[in-house]
Design a protein around this motif. Structure first.
Motif, PDB file in Angstrom:
ATOM      1  N   TYR A   1     -86.178 -17.849 -37.722  1.00  0.00           N
ATOM      2  CA  TYR A   1     -86.434 -19.128 -37.040  1.00  0.00           C
ATOM      3  C   TYR A   1     -87.369 -20.010 -37.866  1.00  0.00           C
ATOM      4  O   TYR A   1     -87.184 -21.233 -37.915  1.00  0.00           O
ATOM      5  CB  TYR A   1     -86.982 -18.919 -35.630  1.00  0.00           C
ATOM      6  CG  TYR A   1     -87.032 -20.224 -34.871  1.00  0.00           C
ATOM      7  CD1 TYR A   1     -85.860 -20.890 -34.527  1.00  0.00           C
ATOM      8  CD2 TYR A   1     -88.243 -20.808 -34.535  1.00  0.00           C
ATOM      9  CE1 TYR A   1     -85.888 -22.110 -33.864  1.00  0.00           C
ATOM     10  CE2 TYR A   1     -88.280 -22.026 -33.863  1.00  0.00           C
ATOM     11  CZ  TYR A   1     -87.102 -22.667 -33.532  1.00  0.00           C
ATOM     12  OH  TYR A   1     -87.134 -23.872 -32.888  1.00  0.00           O
TER      13      TYR A   1
ATOM     14  N   GLN B   1     -90.384 -28.081 -27.460  1.00  0.00           N
ATOM     15  CA  GLN B   1     -88.965 -27.712 -27.596  1.00  0.00           C
ATOM     16  C   GLN B   1     -88.758 -26.783 -28.790  1.00  0.00           C
ATOM     17  O   GLN B   1     -88.068 -25.773 -28.687  1.00  0.00           O
ATOM     18  CB  GLN B   1     -88.096 -28.957 -27.764  1.00  0.00           C
ATOM     19  CG  GLN B   1     -87.921 -29.768 -26.516  1.00  0.00           C
ATOM     20  CD  GLN B   1     -87.129 -31.048 -26.801  1.00  0.00           C
ATOM     21  OE1 GLN B   1     -86.964 -31.474 -27.945  1.00  0.00           O
ATOM     22  NE2 GLN B   1     -86.652 -31.665 -25.733  1.00  0.00           N
TER      23      GLN B   1
ATOM     24  N   LYS C   1     -88.208 -22.024 -28.730  1.00  0.00           N
ATOM     25  CA  LYS C   1     -87.113 -21.243 -29.312  1.00  0.00           C
ATOM     26  C   LYS C   1     -87.625 -20.176 -30.276  1.00  0.00           C
ATOM     27  O   LYS C   1     -86.848 -19.370 -30.774  1.00  0.00           O
ATOM     28  CB  LYS C   1     -86.145 -22.180 -30.042  1.00  0.00           C
ATOM     29  CG  LYS C   1     -85.477 -23.173 -29.122  1.00  0.00           C
ATOM     30  CD  LYS C   1     -84.645 -24.149 -29.915  1.00  0.00           C
ATOM     31  CE  LYS C   1     -84.137 -25.266 -29.012  1.00  0.00           C
ATOM     32  NZ  LYS C   1     -83.545 -26.346 -29.793  1.00  0.00           N
TER      33      LYS C   1
END
Length: 131
Positions: free
Chosen positions: A32, A94, A98
Motif C-alpha cells: 500500500y 480516505q 485503506k
C-alpha cells in the motif's frame, strides 16, 4: 498539504503473531505504501524500534532529565510515522483508511504545521541580535 500519520500498535499482540503472519502483514503495508508513492501521496516515513529502546527527555529543575521508555505508558506504542501528501484532512483520512496498518492499531492524523514565517522571523532576530 502534508499530514503526519502516527501509527500505533500493541507490542504484546505483535509478539504473538507467527513470522509468516508478521511478514504477510508487513508485505501488505509496503504494497500500500507503494500505491501511495505511485500516486504522489507518500512524502516519507520511518518505522520506530520498540518502546523498550525509547527514552523520554523532560525539563526538570533547570536541566534536561532522562527517563527510560516512552512518554506514555499505554497498551499501544508509537510504531512509526508516515508523511502523507493529501488535498485536505478528508482526503488524508480516505487514503489512510485503506492502509493495512490501521488493522493492527490506530493511526493519528495531523496536518503538518508550516513554520516558515516563524523560522524566518527567528533567523532575522538572531542575525540582528534582537531577541
Amino acid at each position: 498539504m502534508k499530514y503526519i500519520c502516527l501509527g500505533y500498535y500493541d507490542e504484546k499482540h505483535w509478539e504473538t503473531l507467527s513470522e509468516n503472519q508478521r511478514n504477510a502483514w508487513m508485505d501488505e503495508c509496503f504494497d500500500y505504501d507503494d500505491v501511495l508513492r505511485k500516486h504522489g501521496h507518500f512524502a516519507g516515513g520511518e518505522a520506530l524500534q520498540g518502546a523498550d529502546s525509547a527514552v523520554t527527555l523532560r525539563w526538570k529543575n533547570g536541566k534536561a532529565t532522562v527517563t527510560d521508555g516512552p512518554f506514555a505508558e499505554t497498551k499501544e506504542q508509537l510504531g512509526g510515522i508516515l508523511i502523507l501528501e493529501a488535498d485536505d484532512l478528508n482526503h488524508a483520512i480516505q487514503l489512510m483508511s485503506k492502509h493495512p496498518g490501521v488493522r493492527n492499531g490506530p493511526f493519528e492524523i495531523r496536518p503538518a504545521a508550516d513554520l516558515t514565517e516563524m523560522v524566518q522571523a527567528s533567523e532575522q532576530r538572531r542575525s540582528t541580535g534582537k531577541k
